[in-house]
Scaffold this motif. Structure first.
Motif, PDB file in Angstrom:
ATOM      1  N   GLY A 184       0.878  -1.221  -0.062  1.00 17.44           N
ATOM      2  CA  GLY A 184       0.004   0.029   0.060  1.00 17.44           C
ATOM      3  C   GLY A 184       1.095   1.530  -0.153  1.00 17.44           C
ATOM      4  O   GLY A 184       2.158   1.207  -0.037  1.00 17.44           O
ATOM      5  N   GLU A 185       0.206   2.334  -0.132  1.00 15.08           N
ATOM      6  CA  GLU A 185       0.940   3.720   0.134  1.00 15.08           C
ATOM      7  C   GLU A 185       1.671   3.816   1.306  1.00 15.08           C
ATOM      8  O   GLU A 185       2.681   4.667   1.397  1.00 15.08           O
ATOM      9  N   ASP A 186       1.221   3.240   2.229  1.00 16.70           N
ATOM     10  CA  ASP A 186       2.215   3.150   3.612  1.00 16.70           C
ATOM     11  C   ASP A 186       3.495   2.579   3.508  1.00 16.70           C
ATOM     12  O   ASP A 186       4.322   2.587   4.341  1.00 16.70           O
ATOM     13  N   CYS A 187       3.634   2.218   2.242  1.00 20.45           N
ATOM     14  CA  CYS A 187       5.038   1.267   1.993  1.00 20.45           C
ATOM     15  C   CYS A 187       5.196   0.067   2.833  1.00 20.45           C
ATOM     16  O   CYS A 187       6.219  -0.432   2.932  1.00 20.45           O
ATOM     17  N   THR A 188       3.997  -0.248   3.266  1.00 22.03           N
ATOM     18  CA  THR A 188       4.107  -1.916   3.991  1.00 22.03           C
ATOM     19  C   THR A 188       3.575  -2.807   3.070  1.00 22.03           C
ATOM     20  O   THR A 188       2.425  -2.736   2.232  1.00 22.03           O
ATOM     21  N   ALA A 243      10.633  -0.451   2.885  1.00 22.15           N
ATOM     22  CA  ALA A 243      11.186   0.753   1.956  1.00 22.15           C
ATOM     23  C   ALA A 243      10.406   1.847   2.078  1.00 22.15           C
ATOM     24  O   ALA A 243       9.602   1.888   3.079  1.00 22.15           O
ATOM     25  N   ASP A 244      10.893   3.066   1.538  1.00 21.95           N
ATOM     26  CA  ASP A 244      10.634   4.239   1.925  1.00 21.95           C
ATOM     27  C   ASP A 244       9.487   4.724   0.618  1.00 21.95           C
ATOM     28  O   ASP A 244       9.076   5.900   0.577  1.00 21.95           O
ATOM     29  N   GLY A 278      14.756  -0.392  -4.476  1.00 24.48           N
ATOM     30  CA  GLY A 278      15.270  -1.565  -4.836  1.00 24.48           C
ATOM     31  C   GLY A 278      14.530  -2.828  -4.764  1.00 24.48           C
ATOM     32  O   GLY A 278      13.183  -2.747  -4.762  1.00 24.48           O
ATOM     33  N   LEU A 279      15.386  -3.942  -5.060  1.00 21.72           N
ATOM     34  CA  LEU A 279      14.629  -5.213  -4.913  1.00 21.72           C
ATOM     35  C   LEU A 279      14.953  -5.914  -3.617  1.00 21.72           C
ATOM     36  O   LEU A 279      16.034  -5.905  -3.003  1.00 21.72           O
ATOM     37  N   PHE A 280      13.805  -6.578  -3.053  1.00 25.50           N
ATOM     38  CA  PHE A 280      13.688  -7.025  -1.623  1.00 25.50           C
ATOM     39  C   PHE A 280      13.084  -8.473  -1.750  1.00 25.50           C
ATOM     40  O   PHE A 280      12.368  -8.923  -2.447  1.00 25.50           O
ATOM     41  N   TYR A 281      13.898  -9.193  -0.860  1.00 24.90           N
ATOM     42  CA  TYR A 281      13.363 -10.597  -0.822  1.00 24.90           C
ATOM     43  C   TYR A 281      13.054 -10.938   0.620  1.00 24.90           C
ATOM     44  O   TYR A 281      13.870 -10.590   1.524  1.00 24.90           O
TER      45      TYR A 281
END
Length: 128
Positions: free
Chosen positions: A61-65, A83-84, A121-124
């Protein structure tokens, strides 16, 4: 909108207010059969992805969660801000095999693993 491949009658949809719902085309007049709450959203399309076993739903979502729910029960089982910036790409691996055929991509103690992408970036991430 995402349809479930195990049953052509079911699909998931998200709206600009952050709500995510599961619908059955046979019962569409009655509305959603399941809701997935928790997201904050006002003007972005929420990415929706379903794991290969079609038991988990993931969205950002927009809350970056990033949030993960049980498709069947609607219970939120994971929520974490990583992330931000907004996640624009989410992906469940098709299998637990590496490119060389070995099975070390997931530790056997992890119940799920997924990739997430944003401008940061890319996160796992994985769950236990």
């Amino acid at each position: 909108m995402v349809s479930l491949s195990s049953d052509e009658h079911y699909f998931l949809g998200s709206s600009m207010d952050g709500s995510i719902k599961l619908f059955d085309l046979r019962l569409i007049q009655k509305g959603a059969i399941q809701s997935y709450a928790g997201h904050v959203n006002s003007h972005n399309n929420l990415p929706l992805v379903v794991d290969p076993s079609e038991t988990l739903l993931m969205s950002g979502g927009e809350d970056c969660t990033v949030r993960i729910w049980s498709i069947k029960t609607g219970e939120q089982i994971f929520a974490k801000s990583v992330a931000d910036t907004l996640f624009t790409a989410l992906c469940w691996p098709e299998s637990n095999l590496n490119l060389d055929g070995s099975s070390s991509l997931f530790d056997l103690n992890h119940s799920w693993g997924a990739w997430m992408g944003s401008r940061d970036g890319l996160f796992y991430m994985h769950g236990t």
